[in-house]
Design an enzyme around this catalytic site. Sequence first.
Site, mmCIF file in Angstrom:
data_model
loop_
_atom_site.group_PDB
_atom_site.id
_atom_site.type_symbol
_atom_site.label_atom_id
_atom_site.label_comp_id
_atom_site.label_asym_id
_atom_site.label_seq_id
_atom_site.Cartn_x
_atom_site.Cartn_y
_atom_site.Cartn_z
ATOM 1 N N ASP A 63 0.857 -1.178 0.000
ATOM 2 C CA ASP A 63 0.000 0.000 0.000
ATOM 3 C C ASP A 63 0.898 1.235 0.000
ATOM 4 O O ASP A 63 1.803 1.341 0.822
ATOM 5 C CB ASP A 63 -0.878 -0.012 1.255
ATOM 6 C CG ASP A 63 -2.291 0.418 0.970
ATOM 7 O OD1 ASP A 63 -2.464 1.538 0.448
ATOM 8 O OD2 ASP A 63 -3.227 -0.346 1.274
ATOM 9 N N ASP B 38 -2.989 4.680 -2.382
ATOM 10 C CA ASP B 38 -4.070 5.215 -1.559
ATOM 11 C C ASP B 38 -4.507 6.609 -2.028
ATOM 12 O O ASP B 38 -3.657 7.476 -2.254
ATOM 13 C CB ASP B 38 -3.562 5.304 -0.110
ATOM 14 C CG ASP B 38 -4.662 5.551 0.895
ATOM 15 O OD1 ASP B 38 -5.553 4.716 1.024
ATOM 16 O OD2 ASP B 38 -4.606 6.609 1.570
ATOM 17 N N GLU C 105 -6.249 3.846 -5.894
ATOM 18 C CA GLU C 105 -7.523 3.976 -5.200
ATOM 19 C C GLU C 105 -8.011 5.379 -5.507
ATOM 20 O O GLU C 105 -7.361 6.356 -5.135
ATOM 21 C CB GLU C 105 -7.355 3.788 -3.695
ATOM 22 C CG GLU C 105 -8.705 3.670 -3.009
ATOM 23 C CD GLU C 105 -8.811 4.376 -1.682
ATOM 24 O OE1 GLU C 105 -9.721 4.060 -0.923
ATOM 25 O OE2 GLU C 105 -7.982 5.272 -1.403
ATOM 26 N N HIS D 103 -11.245 -3.161 2.966
ATOM 27 C CA HIS D 103 -11.172 -2.880 4.403
ATOM 28 C C HIS D 103 -11.937 -1.619 4.793
ATOM 29 O O HIS D 103 -11.925 -1.252 5.962
ATOM 30 C CB HIS D 103 -9.699 -2.726 4.801
ATOM 31 C CG HIS D 103 -9.076 -1.539 4.135
ATOM 32 N ND1 HIS D 103 -8.897 -1.469 2.767
ATOM 33 C CD2 HIS D 103 -8.631 -0.360 4.640
ATOM 34 C CE1 HIS D 103 -8.356 -0.305 2.469
ATOM 35 N NE2 HIS D 103 -8.187 0.394 3.586
ATOM 36 N N ASP D 104 -12.548 -0.933 3.848
ATOM 37 C CA ASP D 104 -13.276 0.304 4.129
ATOM 38 C C ASP D 104 -14.783 0.139 4.026
ATOM 39 O O ASP D 104 -15.507 1.141 4.053
ATOM 40 C CB ASP D 104 -12.866 1.400 3.125
ATOM 41 C CG ASP D 104 -11.453 1.896 3.343
ATOM 42 O OD1 ASP D 104 -10.961 1.821 4.480
ATOM 43 O OD2 ASP D 104 -10.850 2.377 2.367
HETATM 44 O O1 TEU Z 1 -9.619 5.417 1.748
HETATM 45 C C1 TEU Z 1 -10.045 6.579 1.151
HETATM 46 C C2 TEU Z 1 -11.495 6.871 1.084
HETATM 47 O O2 TEU Z 1 -11.881 7.874 0.551
HETATM 48 C C3 TEU Z 1 -12.493 6.003 1.660
HETATM 49 O O3 TEU Z 1 -12.581 4.753 1.296
HETATM 50 C C4 TEU Z 1 -12.703 6.358 3.092
HETATM 51 O O4 TEU Z 1 -12.552 5.287 3.958
HETATM 52 C C5 TEU Z 1 -14.095 6.849 3.304
HETATM 53 O O5 TEU Z 1 -14.869 6.670 2.208
HETATM 54 C C6 TEU Z 1 -14.094 8.300 3.661
HETATM 55 O O6 TEU Z 1 -15.415 8.704 3.756
HETATM 56 C C7 TEU Z 1 -8.258 5.209 1.890
HETATM 57 C C8 TEU Z 1 -7.998 3.979 2.722
HETATM 58 O O7 TEU Z 1 -8.481 2.850 2.044
HETATM 59 C C9 TEU Z 1 -8.604 4.169 4.066
HETATM 60 O O8 TEU Z 1 -8.506 3.022 4.862
HETATM 61 C C10 TEU Z 1 -7.909 5.340 4.715
HETATM 62 O O9 TEU Z 1 -8.540 5.634 5.928
HETATM 63 C C11 TEU Z 1 -7.924 6.575 3.835
HETATM 64 O O10 TEU Z 1 -7.598 6.298 2.482
HETATM 65 C C12 TEU Z 1 -6.886 7.549 4.310
HETATM 66 O O11 TEU Z 1 -5.609 7.046 4.083
#
Ligand code: TEU
Length: 631
Positions: free
Chosen positions: A181, A282, A340, A411-412
């Site tokens: 990542d 990310d 991402e 994971h989100d």
């Molecule tokens: O996620 C970014 C992101 O915009 C989303 O998926 C977020 O979790 C959510 O929608 C915000 O409302 C990435 C990573 O996958 C996430 O785990 C991190 O927290 C984020 O970036 C910051 O690094």
Amino acid sequence: MTTWTMKSKLKDIYRHPVGHDIIAKILLQVGRSPKWLTNPVVGNLSLQSIQTLTRGKLNQAFFQKVLNLLNGEQAIPRKDDGSMLPAWWKEAVFYQIYPRSFQDSNGDGIGDLPGIIDRLDYLQELGITAVWLSPIYDSPNDDMGYDIRNYQKIMAEFGTMADFDRLRDGLHARGMKLIMDLVVNHTSDEHPWFQKALADPSGPFGQYYFLRPGQPDTPPNNWTSFFSGSAWRWFPEQQLWGLHLFSPKQMDLNWSYPPVRDAVCHMVNWWLDRGVDGFRLDVINYIAKNPGLPAGDPLIGQLMGFTGVEEYFYGRHLHEYLRELQERSFTPHHAFSVGETPGIGMQMSKLLTGDYRHELDMVFDFDVLETPGHVRWDDYRYDLNYLRDYLADYQDHYGSHYWQALFIENHDNPRMISKANPDPQYRIAIAKLLAVIELTLRGTPFIFQGQELGRVNAQFHNIRDFQDVESINKYHELLAAGQTEQAALAVLLAGSRDHARTPMPWDTTPHGGFTTGTPWLAGDDDYRQYNAYSEMANPRSVWSTYRHLIKLRQANPVLVYGATDTVDRRRNAWSYIRRDDDHQPIQVLINLSARQKRMTIPAGGSLLYRNYPAHDGRFKAYEARVYRLPE
Ligand code: TEU
Ligand code: CA
């Protein structure tokens, strides 16, 4: 060069890649179908007339922001010309590991690298050919590793650099690739760069971040954080504001400052030299904030839920920064990249990933995750007809120069089975149906840990059961807005990222064998029935379906590179045929609902997979079958 103005018509804007995705996004947010635009009366509306029609509710400032985005992008995606380049990452089946929750090896309740190493045979047995590791770098864990303190050090709880080398070798010895990542939109506030920037704002690190002088109660602009509140943090000692799109401990890096880009390339090269095969980048589309950090439009803010996004989700210098990173780091190492990219739709993604553009190889498009009119926090049933429409659109229109990242979990996000239909009687059928979809379409499948076991959302009971900064902030934001504790909890139960982060269940021993101690995030007792050990022993389990379909994909190149022809798109039905010139076609038939459905079985087809035991007649609830067709 086209210049877009208030006289531009909706149908022409929809043909522009950025216009297309903005309109699609707005329609998705308000719960409308893009079909609406094929109405000539609608298509012929100019921005000017829309402004009049909405009685100025959509004001000049709003349209100016849209026009800026349109005029900022002159490129148009290349058309499908049938020339598809083969690549290992197009043939791969990826598996995302969330290290904190995968396998604990020393009883401290936290997953670690030696734990992952112990499970490499498991991944190989499943048929996985590439692993994406969520962050394993040194971090104070305000956002569970997405707040990095030292990019070149392993988080102490996870192990050592020697463990990392063993993990890399263990993967490579099994023929698996490793991607890491890459979190470079921001660093932890504890990163030495930020510490030095604060200590000496006019010194060499002062411009690494967005530090602005000002008054304690007036932040430099109105941008909001994805984790609640303003995107600006006040540093009283220095009398400075610092920008953080995520938590106040995740400070945004200033990519317009060349030394930042140098430092990032240097660090990326260091990992690539160490044998890493690529990166998942990310929020990589957020790195290029527009110069001057212009205020966000309040209307756009309302619509998207966050203010300021239009000034950084597709910033003016984004392509330039990505090309530089590609040229200085990825290309010389033949490394792979998947971005991402929240907020990027299909057409804009083409401009970030075209095989002729030298930016990224693929991106994750998050529009797959929520049906029209819904956000992650809503408690609603995800209509699988939308999943079909979304994926079929890509299969039909992505074309030969672009390659889709196929995913339904990470994971989100909460578990997809729970969103589609939480009724336990359908759990296994839906899990297998989702496996069929993800493993038989054109694109690269990314399986999130536990997905192969048919994991569902966790049984959380109390705010104390949650660990995620986003969830905890959200809860307090809801209470502050006058909601009851019960109502706020219900929101978390629908959308919390912690649903995906509970311990991986390996067997029937306490905590599913994840740890001999107390897990950092408590799971429930679901592992007693759904766990790797039990499912591997059962040929009818979700795990066995994943294994079977992965092998099927690997043995049938038509499932990777073949074209996808949709042959049935009635309500609650989906059938498509994968075909190419060299192999027998493969047909997939799916009932997308809990109701029985009549489907037309292909004549002369031989059954390759079905998610129910043999039976005649209509397709049962969420039934899915795969047939090989005669030539
Ligand atoms: O996620 C970014 C992101 O915009 C989303 O998926 C977020 O979790 C959510 O929608 C915000 O409302 C990435 C990573 O996958 C996430 O785990 C991190 O927290 C984020 O970036 C910051 O690094
Ligand atoms: Ca541990």
